[in-house]
Scaffold this active site. Structure first.
Site, mmCIF file in Angstrom:
data_model
loop_
_atom_site.group_PDB
_atom_site.id
_atom_site.type_symbol
_atom_site.label_atom_id
_atom_site.label_comp_id
_atom_site.label_asym_id
_atom_site.label_seq_id
_atom_site.Cartn_x
_atom_site.Cartn_y
_atom_site.Cartn_z
ATOM 1 C CB CYS A 380 34.913 65.551 -81.084
ATOM 2 S SG CYS A 380 35.361 64.222 -79.950
ATOM 3 C CG HIS A 513 30.257 65.666 -79.734
ATOM 4 N ND1 HIS A 513 30.374 65.646 -81.101
ATOM 5 C CD2 HIS A 513 31.077 64.703 -79.270
ATOM 6 C CE1 HIS A 513 31.223 64.693 -81.456
ATOM 7 N NE2 HIS A 513 31.667 64.108 -80.361
ATOM 8 C CD GLU A 515 27.803 68.079 -81.961
ATOM 9 O OE1 GLU A 515 28.505 68.923 -81.374
ATOM 10 O OE2 GLU A 515 28.253 67.020 -82.443
HETATM 11 N N1 GLN Z 1 37.980 59.614 -83.037
HETATM 12 C C1 GLN Z 1 38.245 60.582 -82.037
HETATM 13 C C2 GLN Z 1 38.391 59.951 -80.648
HETATM 14 O O1 GLN Z 1 37.924 58.871 -80.422
HETATM 15 C C3 GLN Z 1 37.183 61.655 -82.011
HETATM 16 C C4 GLN Z 1 35.818 61.151 -81.705
HETATM 17 C C5 GLN Z 1 34.743 62.141 -82.046
HETATM 18 O O2 GLN Z 1 34.964 63.032 -82.869
HETATM 19 N N2 GLN Z 1 33.586 62.024 -81.452
HETATM 20 O O3 GLN Z 1 38.952 60.558 -79.785
#
Ligand code: GLN
Length: 538
Positions: A380, A513, A515
């Site tokens: 992410c 994600h 995970e």
């Molecule tokens: N801050 C970034 C976004 O909002 C990534 C968010 C995250 O890593 N879950 O896109």
């Protein structure tokens, strides 16, 4: 109708209610029953989405896009059942539902009160969407005696009365401390905690006693006598060496059998503990170790990256190697220290994150991983940082950034106010911070002949998202010409979901994600592959 098992805690928090509930779920499932796990959280936040990981640990995300307590992660990992929105509720959400109804005049002028209106709403939540289950295990957050958890405890008391006590079981988890100075095990805190529970109308049916050492029979008798619980239902849970031992330990203590006996049910199948035994053995006995650096903002609190830590461990299980997690605070990582801090690691991982702080350290670490051909996984925010690093250092777009970091500059990553879900356009909003992200499961199409396709062995994957910002697809060609491939895209081809490097042994960034979907009995292929590459690196 489902049978309901309520799990409360006493004496102190963090005794492992979540793990006990999840282990019980596994054992009941293994005996042939359908089980669902739920969590009722006593705090006033509407959901944990806006809570700091420093305070509360990770925010777990479900397929259907709920931001939930991290215990739901334990539940999924142990039971294999994907949690849903309907599996986690907070006092804040309950009150906000009741107040919304009140504003609409739905209570027809009645005085709106904790009993029955709040408790009714809690009972509704407990019962909702559970008709197909044999058991619903409901964990009540906090401990008995907290002012906040009172409405929940009252609601479960009423609930058991409503459905008939033979269909509801109360488990109370307490601490049985060992006093070193007098070399004694103490049952008094348990007695007091049960007294507290009984004062609000709940007599526990099973007491799980968390203890540092085995509890002698004489002490179990005492607990049985004072707490009015059958001695067979005084179950001990001695600290386990790894969490994967928990189902084995509860099986030995016959927790599942006592639950079935209570409901007058028979076991349909023999419990299969082989996978847990195998995992425990690998975790405790494997000699080969590798170091993986996790460079993030929330490294101080162990639970802040709970699912990630678990997924890496699962990757280790799959590759027969013990994974040591080296947590590095991105805010304190100085450029001059990068080499010394990272030279002994076999893989580098940048997890999800929010905000400007610590991004410089992350970008430098990515540069190091890219240039030194160290296996790298960006999740992410980690993928977004990898894109920025590549743009700045390889494409020479020095001003490349994300609008989350800098309102000025070249926004390769930016806010996307619209995105596609199930073919429908949904408007993003920046009014509230809570519940305004791209959340939950979305599809990604994988590119032919890509590394990612070899890893997943699928054309289309589904992974969970939690972010506001997106990589700007307009730069795709420029990146690809220079060796960074956009190897996974949203089905409409608009949103980059996965990136990988051509001239690197293993360098992958994912917008989602992974995970959240890794399980000890089914390690996620991306983590297995990352650990394998890291193992081969050094
Ligand atoms: N801050 C970034 C976004 O909002 C990534 C968010 C995250 O890593 N879950 O896109």
């Amino acid at each position: 109708m489902a049978r309901y098992i309520f799990v409360t805690g006493g004496v102190v928090s963090s005794l492992g209610k979540g793990l006990s509930s999840a282990s019980l779920a596994y054992l009941l499932q293994s005996r042939g029953y359908r089980v669902r796990l739920r969590k009722l959280d006593p705090y006033l936040n509407v959901d944990p989405g806006t809570m700091s990981p420093f305070q509360h640990g990770e925010v777990f995300v479900t397929d259907d896009g709920a931001e939930t307590d991290l215990d739901l992660g334990h539940y999924e990992r142990f039971s294999g059942v994907s949690a849903k929105k309907s599996d986690n509720i907070t006092t804040g959400k309950i009150y906000s539902d009741v107040l919304k109804k009140e504003r609409k005049g739905k209570y027809l002028g009645k005085t709106v009160q904790v009993i029955p209106h709040i408790t009714d709403r809690i009972k509704e939540f407990i019962k909702n969407d559970s008709s197909k289950e044999d058991f619903v295990i409901c964990e009540i957050g906090g401990i008995v005696g907290d002012i906040e958890s009172l409405p929940f405890v009252e609601a479960i008391r009423q609930f058991a009365n409503d459905i008939g006590k033979k269909n509801a079981l109360f488990i109370h988890l307490t601490l049985v401390p060992y006093l070193k100075s007098s070399d004694e095990i103490k049952t008094k805190p348990t007695q007091h905690s049960v007294k507290e529970l009984r004062s609000i109308g709940i007599q526990p049916d099973i007491i799980i006693c968390r203890s540092e050492r085995p509890i002698p029979l004489e002490h179990r008798r005492k607990i049985s006598l004072f707490c009015n619980v059958n001695i067979k239902n005084v179950i001990e849970t001695v600290d386990v060496r790894t969490i994967y031992e928990a189902p084995i330990s509860f099986f030995k203590e016959k927790l599942d059998i006592q639950v079935l006996n209570y409901f007058k049910l028979k076991s349909k199948k023999a419990v299969n503990l082989t996978p847990w035994k195998k995992i425990t053995k690998i975790i405790l006995q494997t000699k080969k170790q590798i170091n993986i650096a996790i460079i993030g903002k929330y490294v101080e609190l162990k639970d802040a990256y709970k699912s990630l830590d678990e997924a890496l461990t699962h990757g280790g299980i799959e590759n027969n190697v013990k994974v040591n997690l080296i947590r590095i605070d991105s805010e304190r990582l100085k450029v001059s220290e990068i080499k010394s801090k990272l030279q002994n690691v076999s893989g580098i991982l940048i997890p999800g994150g929010f905000g400007k702080r610590g991004t410089d350290g992350k970008i430098e670490a990515i540069k190091y991983a890219r240039n030194n051909k160290i296996p790298f996984l960006g999740i992410c925010y980690g993928m977004q940082m990898a894109i920025i690093e590549f743009a700045r250092n390889k494409l020479n777009l020095k001003k490349a950034t994300s609008s989350e970091i800098n309102k000025k500059g070249l926004h390769i990553i930016g806010l996307l106010n619209e995105w596609l879900k199930d073919g429908k356009k949904i408007k993003g909003t920046d009014k509230d911070l809570g519940g305004t992200m791209r959340l939950g499961s979305y599809d990604a199409k994988l590119k032919e002949n890509s590394i990612i396709k070899k890893i997943y062995k699928k054309n289309l994957i589904k992974e969970r998202h939690r972010h506001r910002y997106e990589v700007n697809i307009a730069y795709k060609e420029k990146f690809e010409k220079n060796g960074m491939i956009f190897s996974g895209l949203s089905p409409d081809g608009e949103l980059p979901e996965i990136i990988e490097l051509r001239n690197h042994p293993w360098f992958i960034g994912v917008q989602f994600h992974p995970e959240f979907k890794s399980r000890p009995l089914a390690p996620h292929p991306l983590f297995s592959s990352f650990i394998k590459a890291s193992k081969n690196h050094k």
